[in-house]
Design a protein around this motif. Structure first.
Motif, PDB file in Angstrom:
ATOM      1  N   GLN A   1     105.730 -17.251  55.833  1.00  0.00           N
ATOM      2  CA  GLN A   1     106.269 -16.632  54.618  1.00  0.00           C
ATOM      3  C   GLN A   1     105.138 -16.120  53.728  1.00  0.00           C
ATOM      4  N   ASP A   2     104.079 -16.911  53.593  1.00  0.00           N
ATOM      5  CA  ASP A   2     102.932 -16.481  52.791  1.00  0.00           C
ATOM      6  C   ASP A   2     102.293 -15.231  53.381  1.00  0.00           C
ATOM      7  N   GLU A   3     102.177 -15.189  54.708  1.00  0.00           N
ATOM      8  CA  GLU A   3     101.599 -14.025  55.394  1.00  0.00           C
ATOM      9  C   GLU A   3     102.453 -12.782  55.134  1.00  0.00           C
ATOM     10  N   ARG A   4     103.777 -12.933  55.209  1.00  0.00           N
ATOM     11  CA  ARG A   4     104.666 -11.792  54.946  1.00  0.00           C
ATOM     12  C   ARG A   4     104.526 -11.303  53.509  1.00  0.00           C
ATOM     13  N   LYS A   5     104.446 -12.238  52.555  1.00  0.00           N
ATOM     14  CA  LYS A   5     104.274 -11.854  51.151  1.00  0.00           C
ATOM     15  C   LYS A   5     102.966 -11.099  50.962  1.00  0.00           C
ATOM     16  N   ARG A   6     101.902 -11.610  51.586  1.00  0.00           N
ATOM     17  CA  ARG A   6     100.591 -10.966  51.475  1.00  0.00           C
ATOM     18  C   ARG A   6     100.641  -9.555  52.052  1.00  0.00           C
ATOM     19  N   GLU A   7     101.283  -9.409  53.225  1.00  0.00           N
ATOM     20  CA  GLU A   7     101.397  -8.093  53.850  1.00  0.00           C
ATOM     21  C   GLU A   7     102.219  -7.143  52.983  1.00  0.00           C
ATOM     22  N   GLU A   8     103.287  -7.640  52.371  1.00  0.00           N
ATOM     23  CA  GLU A   8     104.124  -6.804  51.505  1.00  0.00           C
ATOM     24  C   GLU A   8     103.348  -6.357  50.264  1.00  0.00           C
ATOM     25  N   GLU A   9     102.577  -7.276  49.682  1.00  0.00           N
ATOM     26  CA  GLU A   9     101.744  -6.918  48.520  1.00  0.00           C
ATOM     27  C   GLU A   9     100.712  -5.866  48.908  1.00  0.00           C
ATOM     28  N   GLU A  10     100.137  -6.024  50.093  1.00  0.00           N
ATOM     29  CA  GLU A  10      99.145  -5.073  50.582  1.00  0.00           C
ATOM     30  C   GLU A  10      99.787  -3.688  50.766  1.00  0.00           C
ATOM     31  N   ARG A  11     100.990  -3.658  51.321  1.00  0.00           N
ATOM     32  CA  ARG A  11     101.711  -2.379  51.486  1.00  0.00           C
ATOM     33  C   ARG A  11     101.969  -1.718  50.133  1.00  0.00           C
ATOM     34  N   LYS A  12     102.421  -2.514  49.173  1.00  0.00           N
ATOM     35  CA  LYS A  12     102.698  -1.973  47.835  1.00  0.00           C
ATOM     36  C   LYS A  12     101.421  -1.385  47.220  1.00  0.00           C
ATOM     37  N   HIS A  13     100.338  -2.099  47.395  1.00  0.00           N
ATOM     38  CA  HIS A  13      99.044  -1.646  46.855  1.00  0.00           C
ATOM     39  C   HIS A  13      98.617  -0.327  47.516  1.00  0.00           C
ATOM     40  N   ARG A  14      98.770  -0.232  48.849  1.00  0.00           N
ATOM     41  CA  ARG A  14      98.411   1.003  49.563  1.00  0.00           C
ATOM     42  C   ARG A  14      99.299   2.162  49.126  1.00  0.00           C
ATOM     43  N   ARG A  15     100.612   1.905  48.946  1.00  0.00           N
ATOM     44  CA  ARG A  15     101.525   2.962  48.501  1.00  0.00           C
ATOM     45  C   ARG A  15     101.139   3.462  47.109  1.00  0.00           C
ATOM     46  N   ALA A  16     100.820   2.506  46.223  1.00  0.00           N
ATOM     47  CA  ALA A  16     100.422   2.887  44.865  1.00  0.00           C
ATOM     48  C   ALA A  16      99.147   3.729  44.907  1.00  0.00           C
ATOM     49  N   ALA A  17      98.189   3.328  45.743  1.00  0.00           N
ATOM     50  CA  ALA A  17      96.935   4.085  45.871  1.00  0.00           C
ATOM     51  C   ALA A  17      97.219   5.471  46.444  1.00  0.00           C
ATOM     52  N   PHE A  18      98.126   5.570  47.411  1.00  0.00           N
ATOM     53  CA  PHE A  18      98.483   6.860  48.010  1.00  0.00           C
ATOM     54  C   PHE A  18      99.145   7.758  46.977  1.00  0.00           C
ATOM     55  N   ARG A  19     100.071   7.197  46.177  1.00  0.00           N
ATOM     56  CA  ARG A  19     100.753   7.993  45.152  1.00  0.00           C
ATOM     57  C   ARG A  19      99.744   8.512  44.123  1.00  0.00           C
ATOM     58  N   GLU A  20      98.770   7.674  43.798  1.00  0.00           N
ATOM     59  CA  GLU A  20      97.745   8.077  42.838  1.00  0.00           C
ATOM     60  C   GLU A  20      96.933   9.251  43.385  1.00  0.00           C
ATOM     61  N   LEU A  21      96.539   9.176  44.653  1.00  0.00           N
ATOM     62  CA  LEU A  21      95.803  10.273  45.280  1.00  0.00           C
ATOM     63  C   LEU A  21      96.674  11.522  45.384  1.00  0.00           C
ATOM     64  N   LYS A  22      97.929  11.332  45.726  1.00  0.00           N
ATOM     65  CA  LYS A  22      98.846  12.450  45.873  1.00  0.00           C
ATOM     66  C   LYS A  22      99.021  13.168  44.537  1.00  0.00           C
ATOM     67  N   SER A  23      99.139  12.404  43.469  1.00  0.00           N
ATOM     68  CA  SER A  23      99.315  13.032  42.150  1.00  0.00           C
ATOM     69  C   SER A  23      98.082  13.829  41.739  1.00  0.00           C
ATOM     70  N   ALA A  24      96.912  13.405  42.191  1.00  0.00           N
ATOM     71  CA  ALA A  24      95.686  14.148  41.877  1.00  0.00           C
ATOM     72  C   ALA A  24      95.700  15.522  42.533  1.00  0.00           C
ATOM     73  N   PHE A  25      96.290  15.644  43.746  1.00  0.00           N
ATOM     74  CA  PHE A  25      96.347  16.928  44.455  1.00  0.00           C
ATOM     75  C   PHE A  25      97.475  17.823  43.970  1.00  0.00           C
ATOM     76  N   THR A  26      98.536  17.253  43.461  1.00  0.00           N
ATOM     77  CA  THR A  26      99.682  18.079  43.035  1.00  0.00           C
ATOM     78  C   THR A  26      99.533  18.631  41.647  1.00  0.00           C
ATOM     79  N   GLN A  27      98.562  18.264  40.890  1.00  0.00           N
ATOM     80  CA  GLN A  27      98.402  18.736  39.519  1.00  0.00           C
ATOM     81  C   GLN A  27      97.774  20.071  39.440  1.00  0.00           C
TER      82      GLN A  27
END
Length: 142
Positions: free
Chosen positions: A116-142
């Motif tokens: 369960q801890d491993e799954r939570k860690r992986e989910e947090e990591e996914r959320k962090h990567r998505r947030a980083a991707f959205r941030e990069l994406k917003s830099a290109f769309t402006q």
């Protein structure tokens, strides 16, 4: 006596082993009688007698808790066992088995928690990567 009739060497006396025991002791029982004998002392309802349950027969016989026509009383009379001596070993085996069961249950719980801890860690990591991707994406769309 228990070991002698535990022909399967699994730590239990099942219906057929009890049947053989009663026949060898000169007190054969019907199939229904054997089932009732097991049922009378079967604490864990598994349909067979553990060493602890086997000792309970002799304890109940000594305390006068068995019916006169009971197959268990016949068994107790035909097999002399000193419960005060054998009971110590039986209790030791019982508590050792209990400790082992609890420790394996804790290991199992620890494994589940780790998963369960491993799954939570992986989910947090996914959320962090998505947030980083959205941030990069917003830099290109402006």
């Amino acid at each position: 006596v228990f070991s002698r009739y535990d022909s399967g060497r699994d730590g239990y006396i099942d219906l057929m082993e009890l049947k053989l025991m009663m026949e060898k002791l000169g007190a054969p029982q019907t199939h229904l009688g054997l089932k009732n004998m097991i049922k009378e002392v079967d604490e864990d309802f598994d349909g067979k007698l553990s060493f602890r349950e086997f000792l309970l027969i002799f304890h109940k016989a000594a305390a006068g808790e068995l019916e006169e026509d009971s197959g268990l009383l016949t068994l107790a009379k035909l097999s002399e066992i000193d419960v005060s001596i054998e009971g110590v070993k039986g209790a030791k085996n019982f508590f050792e088995a209990k400790v082992q069961a609890l420790s394996s249950a804790s290991k199992f719980e620890a494994e589940i928690k780790a998963e369960q801890d491993e799954r939570k860690r992986e989910e947090e990591e996914r959320k962090h990567r998505r947030a980083a991707f959205r941030e990069l994406k917003s830099a290109f769309t402006q």
